[in-house]
Scaffold this active site. Sequence first.
Site: not given
Length: 361
Positions: A208-210
């Site tokens: 998860i990084h957006r």
Amino acid sequence: MKKIVTILGARPQFIKGAVLSRELAKCATITEVIIHTGQHYDANMSAVFFEEMGIPTPKYHLNINGLSHGAMTGQMLTEIEQVLLLEKPEAVVVFGDTNSTLAGALAAKKLGIKLVHIEAGLRSFNMQMPEEINRILTDRISDLLICPTQQAMDNLELEGYGNIENRVVNSGDIMKDAVQYYSRFSAEKSKLIARLGLTNTPFVLATIHRQENTDDLSKLKAIFQGLEEIAKKEQVIVPLHPRTKALLEKHQLHYNITCIPPVGYFDMMELLKHCSLVVTDSGGLQKEAFFHKKHCVIARTETEWVELVQHHFACIVGSDPKKMVDAYTAFKTKESDFSMDLFGEDIGSTIVKEIQQLIDA
Ligand code: UDP
């Protein structure tokens, strides 16, 4: 001998750049100069990919990072322009949709240098995403638009690219070449599965990084609650992006899942081979899941890789924990035939032939 400059800056660009550099090295008529903008700079977000994937050392390292979008793009534009004035290449190649992509594209085009965009035509149709802005602007000024899918070609057609002077081609997705080539070595090179005690343990792989997920606290919490829920049934392994890690720490959020530092490409290939399925908001990982014959739960409200959803290899759940768990449960028992050709073959060599034609014209 003709010269091209490639602009790299972020993790997915190192992976795509590795494929291009390998192909260019076989080509006696083109020499490549690499500029690393410095957008990603931690050793496990940058150097590890150069080492493992044998990417040539960048001739220029601009070390530009940790700035706001505007300041970062502006500083990159200024410094890339200086390098291009010095190097005088026949063409500049940019990848994907980051600030490095847009800065490289603007610098090249304003100097009248031919511009190649690899991963052209992708659209999320979400103008809140910085990536969508970067890719639309880059596409519009590119001379050679290398699309990864027929959908990307169709997107450009609908935007009227048939009326714009440029060349648009569907080469297939360059990340497929990366997976096919490097995953042959990963079992020997990576010890991660054994180190994490996962040799005989099923697990879900999640990243998860957006920005749209990390910078919205309610979404960030909801996504990690969903992962924690899945972790009650099966171990969840999360190679944690530095931005996500910083935000979890800032908000003192702790979840009962296994977070590890970002991993190199060989480790990632092994995680993909051994996992039961993938939960991610990454663009690259959605396809890599498919290449490794794994289903993917997409923690976003849309995807650029719509063919994965259309053919039921992936499912969009946004940040809703219930939808995430339901998708996980459904995929656990679903059998799919992953042999469908969605992303082409021999992509790197096709791209180099196209670049050759562009600079010979
Ligand atoms: N990746 C990696 N290690 C990690 C997380 C991701 O090697 O810890 C790789 C992943 O396999 C994929 C690429 O990085 O090839 C995707 O990059 P990212 O998710 O940062 O960007 P996106 O594809 O969303 O633009």
